[in-house]
Structure formats: C-alpha cells, structure tokens
Design an enzyme around this catalytic site. Sequence first.
Site, PDB file in Angstrom:
ATOM      1  N   LYS A 177       0.808  -1.235   0.063  1.00  0.00           N
ATOM      2  CA  LYS A 177       0.059  -0.031  -0.034  1.00  0.00           C
ATOM      3  C   LYS A 177       0.928   1.108   0.139  1.00  0.00           C
ATOM      4  O   LYS A 177       1.880   1.214   0.580  1.00  0.00           O
ATOM      5  CB  LYS A 177      -0.951  -0.180   1.139  1.00  0.00           C
ATOM      6  CG  LYS A 177      -2.025   0.994   1.256  1.00  0.00           C
ATOM      7  CD  LYS A 177      -3.043   1.061   2.484  1.00  0.00           C
ATOM      8  CE  LYS A 177      -3.774   1.979   2.720  1.00  0.00           C
ATOM      9  NZ  LYS A 177      -4.696   1.446   4.115  1.00  0.00           N
ATOM     10  N   SER A 220      -9.669   1.670   3.378  1.00  0.00           N
ATOM     11  CA  SER A 220      -8.667   2.561   2.486  1.00  0.00           C
ATOM     12  C   SER A 220      -7.731   1.577   1.557  1.00  0.00           C
ATOM     13  O   SER A 220      -7.149   1.929   0.572  1.00  0.00           O
ATOM     14  CB  SER A 220      -7.928   3.347   3.104  1.00  0.00           C
ATOM     15  OG  SER A 220      -6.969   2.891   4.071  1.00  0.00           O
ATOM     16  N   SER A 261      -9.896  -0.818   7.207  1.00  0.00           N
ATOM     17  CA  SER A 261      -9.537  -0.572   6.134  1.00  0.00           C
ATOM     18  C   SER A 261      -8.656  -1.830   5.349  1.00  0.00           C
ATOM     19  O   SER A 261      -8.170  -1.680   4.354  1.00  0.00           O
ATOM     20  CB  SER A 261      -8.252   0.851   6.244  1.00  0.00           C
ATOM     21  OG  SER A 261      -9.146   1.907   6.311  1.00  0.00           O
TER      22      SER A 261
END
Length: 526
Positions: A109, A190, A214
């Site tokens: 990420k 996210s 997330s």
Amino acid sequence: MPRSRWLLVLLLGVVSAGPALAAGRTAAQPLYDQSIAQLEARMRAGTLTATQLTRLYLARIAAIDRAGPKLNSVIELNPDALREARRIDAERRAGKPLGPLAGIPVLLKDNIDTGDKMMTTAGSLALVGAPAAKDAFLVTRLRDAGAVILGKTNLSEWANYRSNHSSSGWSGRGGLTRNPYVLSRSACGSSSGSAVAVSAGLTAVAVGTETDGSLVCPGGTNGIVAIKPTLGLISRTGIVPISYNQDTAGPMARSVADAAALLTVMAGSDPADPATRDANLHKVDYTQFLKPDGLKGKRIGVVRAFAAGNPQVERVLDEAVAALRKAGAIVIDPVTIPHVNDYGKDENLVLSYDFKHDLDAYLATRSGVPVKSLADVIAFNKAHAAEEMPWFGQGLMIAAEKRGPLTDPKYLKALADEKRLAGPEGIDAALRKDHLDALMAPTNGPAWKVDLVNGDAGSGVSSSSPAAVAGYPDITVPAGFVHGLPIGVSFFAGKWSEPTLIEIAYGFEQATHARRDPMFLRHAPR
C-alpha cells in the site's frame, strides 16, 4: 492492448513468461493464482524462476490494471523489481540459503515507506517528491525473507482520513480503484488497491493497513482474505499514520494459507515502535495452524446485529453458520457484544487528536516533499484544489489541526473509555459469557455503486469497529455472493488470538471454498 489480448492474459496467465512457465502451469489453476507454497515448490524444482514469475505479474498489471478493465489498483511499479528477482534466482542457483518468501512478488500500500526509487505518498500529491529515506520496518522483514517488492498500490487518500464525504479507493495521485467483480461498484477502502490487486491476480500477496475497517472491508468486498492483527504484532515504523492507538498493517491474500505465511514474516518486535514490545513473545509460524479440521469443537458466537437487517447478507450468514456446524463447530447464535454503540464518538475524537500528532511526527522523517506538517498539507490541498479536491474536501483534517495536545483530559478520557468498552467490557465480555473461542459476523454488505459526487453510500453492514478500537485481531474470509458481489465473514477474538482465528478461518475456507475469481463485469448480474 486489444480486449482479446488482455482476456488471454486473464485466462492463461503465461504471457512473457517463457516456455518453462507455460509448461509448469496446471490447467485447473493458472500460475498467477497458485499459492506461495506451490510457487516456492516450483522454484525449488527449477520449473519456475522468480524472474519469470515477476514478469508474469507485470504483464497482468499492464493487461488488466493499466489496460483492459483498467482496475487502477497499482499506483507505481518498482523499477528494480526484475533486478531483485534476478538476484534471488542467482542466489538460488548458487545454493545460498533463502528466506520463506524467496522470489514471491509482493505489492505494498502506498502509505508504506520504501527506501528505494519509489515514492510513498498516501495517494496525495502533497507527498510527491523524494522517496522515503529508508524501508519501513515491515518492508525490511519482507526483503530479508526474499520477497520481490513489485510496486505500490492505490488507496483512499491519506487512508481515508480527509473527509466524511470521500469515495473509497480514490486519491489525488492515483485516481479511482475499481472493484474487479463489478467495475461500477466500490472497492471499499482504504486498502482498496492492495485488495483489488490480490483479487485480480496481479500479485501473489499484498500488504494493506487498517485503522478501522481498511483491511477487512476491502478484503471482504473484493473476495479475498485479510488479517487485521493484534495492535503491536506488526511494526508501524515507516507507515503514514492516522492513529498510534489503532493503526496496523496486515496481509492480504487469496487464501488463508498465504495470509498466514505473510503474517509470519511481517510480525515481530521493533525497538522504534513501543507497541510491539511483546510481539516476539507472541509471534509464531502461523502456517502451523492451517488445520483442515480447525473448526472441530470450536465455540463460535454469531453477532447477527452486524448484518444490519439486510436479508441477502443474512442468507450468506445463514449458509456460513450451516457450514460451521457441519464442520464440527459449536455455534451459539445469536450473541451480543455489549457497548457496540457506545464508543463511536470517543473513537472519532481519539482519531482526530492522534492524526495531528502522529502525522506531524511522521512528516518530520521525510525530506524532499512539499509538506512538513498537517497544516502544510491543508494549505497544499487548498492551493491545488483542482487536483486534490475536485470531489470532496478536507473537513477531518481541518478539525484535527484544531486539536490540542495528547495531554488534554477529554482526549485521555475518550481513549480510556473506548478501549475499556470495546475490549474488556465488549469483545472480552461476549467471549466469556458463552465460553467462546471467537465471534463471527458479516464483514461487509454488497459493494455500493461508486458516486464521486456524493461520496460513499455504504452498505450499512460493517463489523470492523469492535476489534479495531480494542486493538484485537480480525480475519475476513470469503463466504458467498449477492448478485455477483462478494460477501466476507469476519472472525475476531481477544488480544494475541491469531493462532485460534487462523485455525477457524482456514477450517471455514476449506469447508466452503466460497471464493471465485472476478470477471470484471460492468454491472451487477440479477
């Protein structure tokens, strides 16, 4: 790339991989979809190289992420990925000892620092510039294990801590990541890019992060396994933060086995992160808990309240409960977690205080980028509103900037209250009452339609907050579908309960085999 070409990549998974790779592929399971254990076995046998595997995933990213259905899950590729793979191949040929992830491609990420040629931006143009000075602690562990860092994934900008009207999976730098099952639907956030890339077979495994939902929401929404570990099992050093009190990284994979293998490598104490002080006392090889009969005799409580009265989600939950019982679990249905509606305001207040303090501390470690503080980020967004704020603002950031120090009595009270209500008087109390090994609830409802103008509508189904606020582990596993959209179920329990949860999650996975690959549909089927 023509549609016929990317479909060939999707179906075969052997483009640019060479004859050895094509010969090693099984008809039933394309190589890109094989497990870490299977890939490592092939590399040890000499029928596959890390270079071939890396090229395969790079080809799929080009064909599916950048062209074809254009998932937009990968924000940046590592220009040194093939060089890293060749080095692993050379070490293997030379007979050197290799780590457990030798040659396995991993995506990170884009809020996780890498001290290489890639940027770390949290999806924001405000952090475009020089790369981070060094690898995040968890990235060092991955490299030491032999992983090939393939690139960075898109995310909800600033891990979705900018506005209450945001759209999951959108960032100013990366644009919108799309759900691979139905392209018009949300990928949640996210860690949307990491989840989508794993689901679509663009990488072997990926790393995401969670503050509240997330990891598990994009995991469930995109039909994969995601583990939100106990707070402090994995270091947060070198990760763009929201809250020291809730942030954690975690593995994302197409199977419980691969998630357990990745967790084993990532877990461990880091002197620079005091929360990980006890990690080495608790971390183990989590793959030893991959037991096909892992459900037998386990006492599992079903938290039906999190289905939010959605009959389609309740149908999937009923099927999951039936599978648990058939596999030998003792199911208590339903159970209630005390205080689940009592700490939302406290959580919001704590995150708001923490964000200012923790982000300012992180930004102090970065050089060669335009911002040094949250106040700078707010000013940058205003100055670049056309690029950064075409769809939603930065109300959460503005509110956080107004917060006082972490010694404020109202902050300290909110922090103490939320931890007590979510942990000892919440999850722990529910586990004690019925002598449970774990709690189960639906992770998510069907993915909602993307609406950049109005922001996320949500499905009303979310079970992430109790474990997120308490700092306890939470594992989501694919459980079924609603109109072609994946539904996951979450298993969660007390602190350091990863071994038990992995046994349960693996047993459930083997009992159901609910996951199926995405087909990149334009609209949800009837």
